[in-house]
Design a protein around this motif. Structure first.
Motif, mmCIF file in Angstrom:
data_model
loop_
_atom_site.group_PDB
_atom_site.id
_atom_site.type_symbol
_atom_site.label_atom_id
_atom_site.label_comp_id
_atom_site.label_asym_id
_atom_site.label_seq_id
_atom_site.Cartn_x
_atom_site.Cartn_y
_atom_site.Cartn_z
ATOM 1 N N THR A 62 -9.990 -27.248 54.498
ATOM 2 C CA THR A 62 -10.301 -25.820 54.511
ATOM 3 C C THR A 62 -10.611 -25.342 55.926
ATOM 4 O OG1 THR A 62 -11.136 -25.880 52.246
ATOM 5 C CG2 THR A 62 -11.889 -24.068 53.627
ATOM 6 N N GLU A 63 -11.372 -26.140 56.662
ATOM 7 C CA GLU A 63 -11.712 -25.757 58.040
ATOM 8 C C GLU A 63 -10.475 -25.676 58.918
ATOM 9 O OE1 GLU A 63 -14.604 -28.655 59.131
ATOM 10 O OE2 GLU A 63 -16.275 -27.579 58.157
ATOM 11 N N ARG A 64 -9.545 -26.611 58.737
ATOM 12 C CA ARG A 64 -8.311 -26.566 59.531
ATOM 13 C C ARG A 64 -7.503 -25.315 59.215
ATOM 14 N NH1 ARG A 64 -8.131 -32.130 58.199
ATOM 15 N NH2 ARG A 64 -6.626 -31.711 56.529
ATOM 16 N N THR A 65 -7.397 -24.998 57.925
ATOM 17 C CA THR A 65 -6.627 -23.818 57.522
ATOM 18 C C THR A 65 -7.287 -22.542 58.024
ATOM 19 O OG1 THR A 65 -5.898 -24.997 55.541
ATOM 20 C CG2 THR A 65 -5.622 -22.619 55.556
ATOM 21 N N THR A 66 -8.614 -22.474 57.956
ATOM 22 C CA THR A 66 -9.332 -21.288 58.414
ATOM 23 C C THR A 66 -9.199 -21.118 59.922
ATOM 24 O OG1 THR A 66 -10.915 -21.558 56.599
ATOM 25 C CG2 THR A 66 -11.561 -20.109 58.413
ATOM 26 N N THR A 67 -9.314 -22.210 60.666
ATOM 27 C CA THR A 67 -9.161 -22.150 62.124
ATOM 28 C C THR A 67 -7.767 -21.681 62.499
ATOM 29 O OG1 THR A 67 -10.789 -23.917 62.423
ATOM 30 C CG2 THR A 67 -9.267 -23.497 64.253
ATOM 31 N N ALA A 68 -6.768 -22.213 61.794
ATOM 32 C CA ALA A 68 -5.386 -21.808 62.064
ATOM 33 C C ALA A 68 -5.185 -20.330 61.746
ATOM 34 C CB ALA A 68 -4.421 -22.669 61.258
ATOM 35 N N ALA A 69 -5.746 -19.879 60.641
ATOM 36 C CA ALA A 69 -5.591 -18.475 60.251
ATOM 37 C C ALA A 69 -6.264 -17.550 61.257
ATOM 38 C CB ALA A 69 -6.161 -18.256 58.858
ATOM 39 N N ALA A 70 -7.430 -17.952 61.760
ATOM 40 C CA ALA A 70 -8.124 -17.134 62.756
ATOM 41 C C ALA A 70 -7.304 -17.004 64.036
ATOM 42 C CB ALA A 70 -9.490 -17.739 63.060
#
Length: 424
Positions: free
Chosen positions: A341-349
């Protein structure tokens, strides 16, 4: 469809109410006598049996409706029966829920209520209400006394249930009382994609493939949550968190709840465990709740398969080994899901968007994302406080080192920080 219960049940209606009242108020030491007396009165005459049948289905409208008003839902009532009574009571429970459902048009039920009725196969199969008990007795090879006893035992079980926090509107609730719970038909294509990935993860014999498929499913779930948060922020959507209940049964209900909590936390949801009733309430936004239920169900299947293959010798069959295995599995899954989840959120940001087919596209960074996600997390916490103002934490103990190691290894193979706590 069977005919509705009619007025004019003769003496059967008051007789049924008297028998139920006696059974409901009986202390444990006097319960057998109350059951025998009540069942004998109801089953005394074959000529009276159709009137008892009609009275029962009329009484079910009231008894089941009271449960709905107290926060219970169809799957909850069935779960209570499954945990404490016998298969005949379970069949009766489904039928009485189906009988009560005749009062409500399908359009007046929320999506998850309709899904529960479908999953339970709650349908009116009897030709008329007068013939219901006779047809049920024939189907299950019961005499009148045995069936009357089962009816009274079931109504006692439901009649003694306490009120619980509601997780959606009860049938017949006014529009003003309804809390937003998301779309009522169909499901987003992203969820269909997640469902397909998890089905493959459960069926493959290759651990590395299961890991990759489940990791991809979690990434898609995180992206789906991000997309919904941005859409809501752009539209100034006032939608509020919802809730659902998921059954968590023995054996090893503590570790299973930890696994559900791990999945929920990685998807910005919270879990509250009602151990005495065998379910957890999951609080979050509607789309996140759908994903949590899907992923938890899949990981539980994968964990069970891994547990059955784990270890060597008789120690691997012990309760301590299996408990420790599942606790470790849940802890490791928490780490891996949270990281995904953290990887996906960082990428989305940073503007990298994960498409439904699993590929990425580069978009402009959106400064609203992190505040929107933080606001949704705060809203979930506020809803938990509203529904459950008093919570305590409970830890699950580990007593077998080999089981712990095997459980972490299985979680590494199967799928994908936080605390090893669950709320009770």
């Amino acid at each position: 469809m069977g005919k509705r219960a009619q007025q004019g049940d003769g003496n059967a209606g008051p007789l049924l109410e008297q028998a139920v009242r006696s059974v409901l108020t009986a202390p444990e030491e006097g319960l057998d006598l109350a059951l025998d007396t009540g069942a004998s009165l109801l089953a005394a005459s074959a000529g009276q049996w159709p009137a008892v049948s009609r009275a029962l289905l009329g009484y079910a409208d009231i008894a089941v409706g009271r449960c709905w008003s107290a926060g219970w839902r169809p799957a909850d009532l069935v779960r209570v029966v499954r945990r404490g009574l016998k298969p005949v009571h379970l069949a009766l429970a489904v039928d009485l829920i189906a009988a009560e459902a005749r009062r409500h048009p399908a359009a007046g039920l929320d999506r998850r209520w309709q899904e529960q009725l479908r999953e339970l196969e709650a349908e009116v199969w009897w030709p008329s209400d007068e013939q219901y008990l006779g047809a049920f007795a024939h189907r299950h090879r019961l005499d009148r006394f045995a069936l009357a006893t089962a009816v009274l035992e079931l109504l006692r079980s439901w009649g003694r249930l306490p009120p619980i926090a509601p997780v959606g509107p009860a049938p017949g609730a006014s529009t003003a009382a309804r809390r937003p719970t998301g779309p009522v038909t169909g499901e987003p294509r992203m969820l269909a994609r997640i469902r397909a990935l998890l089905a493959k993860a459960e069926s493959t014999e290759y651990p590395e493939e299961a890991e990759a498929l489940t990791a991809k499913a979690q990434q898609l779930m995180a992206q789906h949550s991000i997309d919904e948060a941005l859409v809501a922020a752009a539209a100034a959507d006032r939608n509020t968190p919802a809730a659902l209940r998921i059954g968590v049964d023995n054996p090893y209900e503590g570790p299973k709840t930890m696994l559900l909590d791990a999945v929920a936390a990685a998807n910005r949801c919270r879990v509250v465990w009602a151990k005495e009733f065998g379910f957890c309430t999951v609080i979050g936004f509607d789309g996140d709740l759908d994903g949590v239920e899907l992923l938890y169900t899949s990981l539980l299947v994968q964990a069970t398969h891994a547990l059955n293959k784990a270890g060597s010798g008789k120690d691997s069959r012990s309760k301590a080994f299996r408990q420790s295995f599942l606790v470790a599995y849940a802890a490791r899954i928490r780490e891996r899901l949270t990281a995904a989840t953290e990887r996906t959120t960082t990428a989305a940001a940073a503007g990298r968007h994960l498409r439904e087919d699993g590929t990425e596209e580069q978009l402009l960074p959106d400064a609203r994302l992190l505040p929107a996600l933080a606001a949704r997390s705060a809203a979930v916490d506020e809803e938990v406080g509203r529904l459950f103002p008093k919570l305590v934490s409970q830890r699950v103990r580990v007593s077998d080192g080999e089981g712990w190691a095997a459980g972490r290894a299985a979680a590494d193979r199967a799928a994908l920080h936080g605390r090893g706590e669950i709320h009770n």
